[in-house]
Motif scaffolding. Structure first.
Motif, short mmCIF file in Angstrom:
data_model
loop_
_atom_site.label_atom_id
_atom_site.label_comp_id
_atom_site.label_asym_id
_atom_site.label_seq_id
_atom_site.Cartn_x
_atom_site.Cartn_y
_atom_site.Cartn_z
N VAL A 265 11.09 -9.49 -4.73
CA VAL A 265 11.15 -8.42 -3.73
C VAL A 265 10.79 -7.08 -4.36
O VAL A 265 10.09 -6.25 -3.74
CB VAL A 265 12.55 -8.38 -3.09
CG1 VAL A 265 12.76 -7.09 -2.32
CG2 VAL A 265 12.75 -9.57 -2.17
N GLN A 266 11.24 -6.87 -5.58
CA GLN A 266 10.98 -5.59 -6.25
C GLN A 266 9.48 -5.34 -6.42
O GLN A 266 9.04 -4.18 -6.39
CB GLN A 266 11.67 -5.58 -7.60
CG GLN A 266 11.79 -4.22 -8.24
CD GLN A 266 12.63 -4.27 -9.51
OE1 GLN A 266 12.46 -5.15 -10.35
NE2 GLN A 266 13.55 -3.32 -9.65
N HIS A 267 8.69 -6.40 -6.55
CA HIS A 267 7.25 -6.24 -6.73
C HIS A 267 6.57 -5.67 -5.48
O HIS A 267 5.45 -5.17 -5.58
CB HIS A 267 6.61 -7.58 -7.11
CG HIS A 267 6.58 -7.83 -8.58
ND1 HIS A 267 7.73 -8.09 -9.31
CD2 HIS A 267 5.56 -7.84 -9.48
CE1 HIS A 267 7.42 -8.26 -10.58
NE2 HIS A 267 6.11 -8.11 -10.71
N LEU A 268 7.23 -5.74 -4.34
CA LEU A 268 6.64 -5.19 -3.13
C LEU A 268 6.54 -3.67 -3.21
O LEU A 268 5.75 -3.05 -2.47
CB LEU A 268 7.47 -5.59 -1.90
CG LEU A 268 7.39 -7.06 -1.49
CD1 LEU A 268 8.35 -7.34 -0.35
CD2 LEU A 268 5.96 -7.42 -1.08
N GLN A 269 7.32 -3.04 -4.11
CA GLN A 269 7.24 -1.59 -4.25
C GLN A 269 5.88 -1.14 -4.77
O GLN A 269 5.50 0.02 -4.58
CB GLN A 269 8.33 -1.10 -5.20
CG GLN A 269 9.73 -1.18 -4.64
CD GLN A 269 10.76 -0.61 -5.61
OE1 GLN A 269 10.88 -1.07 -6.74
NE2 GLN A 269 11.47 0.41 -5.18
N THR A 270 5.16 -2.04 -5.43
CA THR A 270 3.91 -1.66 -6.08
C THR A 270 2.70 -1.74 -5.16
O THR A 270 1.60 -1.36 -5.55
CB THR A 270 3.66 -2.56 -7.31
OG1 THR A 270 3.50 -3.92 -6.88
CG2 THR A 270 4.83 -2.47 -8.28
N VAL A 271 2.88 -2.24 -3.94
CA VAL A 271 1.75 -2.39 -3.02
C VAL A 271 1.78 -1.25 -2.00
O VAL A 271 2.84 -0.66 -1.75
CB VAL A 271 1.78 -3.75 -2.30
CG1 VAL A 271 1.80 -4.89 -3.30
CG2 VAL A 271 3.00 -3.85 -1.37
N PRO A 272 0.63 -0.90 -1.41
CA PRO A 272 0.61 0.15 -0.37
C PRO A 272 1.53 -0.24 0.78
O PRO A 272 1.54 -1.38 1.24
CB PRO A 272 -0.86 0.17 0.07
CG PRO A 272 -1.62 -0.37 -1.11
CD PRO A 272 -0.73 -1.39 -1.74
N GLY A 273 2.30 0.74 1.24
CA GLY A 273 3.25 0.47 2.33
C GLY A 273 4.41 -0.40 1.88
O GLY A 273 5.02 -1.07 2.71
N GLY A 274 4.71 -0.37 0.58
CA GLY A 274 5.74 -1.24 0.04
C GLY A 274 7.11 -1.04 0.66
O GLY A 274 7.82 -2.01 0.94
N ARG A 275 7.47 0.21 0.91
CA ARG A 275 8.80 0.47 1.48
C ARG A 275 8.92 -0.09 2.90
O ARG A 275 9.96 -0.61 3.29
CB ARG A 275 9.09 1.97 1.49
CG ARG A 275 9.51 2.52 0.14
CD ARG A 275 10.27 3.82 0.30
NE ARG A 275 10.77 4.30 -0.96
CZ ARG A 275 11.56 5.35 -1.09
NH1 ARG A 275 11.93 6.04 -0.02
NH2 ARG A 275 12.00 5.73 -2.27
#
Length: 276
Positions: free
Chosen positions: A60-70
């Motif tokens: 889940v933490q890796h989603l912070q690195t993609v555009p629109g991660g939040r």
């Protein structure tokens, strides 16, 4: 129930329609999480990544690195919460018709446990979405094991819990090849070839997940035998063990997690939600 009512009040239509939407969001969120876990483990197996950290929080933490991660993290949190609401609905309303005998009550309690299993991850994803950071905290399983080991005969209780967890993992393998999975996806809109592909993905994915659960159960058994809470491990440690067995073992299970993620996404699009 106040959380469930708040969620449902924001969904147009009947309560059943709201629960159906929440369930589908839940399947989609779980699919994304398992896809990420499988991808991270596969990168380790192929040498593209050094550490075998591929637990749910890491994924889940890796989603912070993609555009629109939040935004994605917020959707994951809502989806997981929706899955919890659906599982509680299954248990309380007995949508599967399991009844109130010992076996039925046990199955309905399993629905509750299945939902609560994702509660910590839902909270973690929500905090990442709102704050941009979140503390994983210590190992809850190790802390709980330490408390149980301090009881008279606690090591036997921990050992028994490990055996039960191994049994749950083995049951996943049985469930994968017993034909039960054919009732989890509405294949009326799929071709015969697509139905077979989805079914095979489910078999592979659930077997891989069962293998990891069985390994976690093995860790708990060792904790009971050694009277040492530190022997307890999670998915992360299970992947470490598989990595130590060789890239093939880790790669096979990683591909299984990817297959389970894809299957969950198909289940989100074509769910069978009885009693709603």
């Amino acid at each position: 129930m106040s959380v469930a009512n708040t969620l449902l009040s924001a969904v147009p239509g009947s309560p059943s329609a709201g629960i159906r939407l929440l369930a589908r969001l839940g399947f989609a969120a779980i699919g994304v999480v398992y896809l990420l876990m499988g991808a991270l483990a596969l990168m380790v197996a192929t040498g593209l990544r050094l550490a075998a950290q591929a637990d749910k929080e890491e994924a889940v933490q890796h989603l912070q690195t993609v555009p629109g991660g939040r935004l994605l993290l917020g959707l994951i949190a809502v989806g997981l919460l929706g899955y919890i609401v659906w599982r509680f609905t299954q248990a309380i309303r007995d949508t599967e018709g399991k009844g109130s005998d010992a076996k039925g009550v046990g199955t309905r309690l399993w629905y509750v446990c299945s939902g609560l299993f994702y509660s910590g991850l839902a909270l973690y994803a929500g905090r990442l979405a709102l704050q941009g950071y979140a503390d994983k905290g210590g190992s809850t399983s190790q802390s709980l094991t330490a408390k149980v080991l301090a009881w008279p005969g606690g090591n036997w209780l921990v050992l028994l819990a490990g055996v039960v967890i191994i049994g749950v993992g083995l049951y996943q393998g049985y469930r994968a090849f017993s034909g039960q999975l054919r009732n989890d996806v509405d294949g009326s809109s799929l071709t015969s070839a697509q139905q077979r592909l989805v079914y095979r993905a489910a078999q592979i994915g659930i077997t891989a997940r069962g293998a990891v659960v069985a390994i976690i159960g093995y860790f708990v058994v060792q904790a009971g035998r050694q009277s040492r809470a530190g022997a307890v491990g999670s998915t992360d440690e299970a992947f470490d063990l598989l990595a130590a067995m060789g890239p093939l073992a880790l790669g096979v299970v990683a591909l299984g997690f990817v297959a389970y993620g894809l299957y969950s996404l198909v289940q989100a699009k074509y769910p069978i939600l009885r009693g709603l």
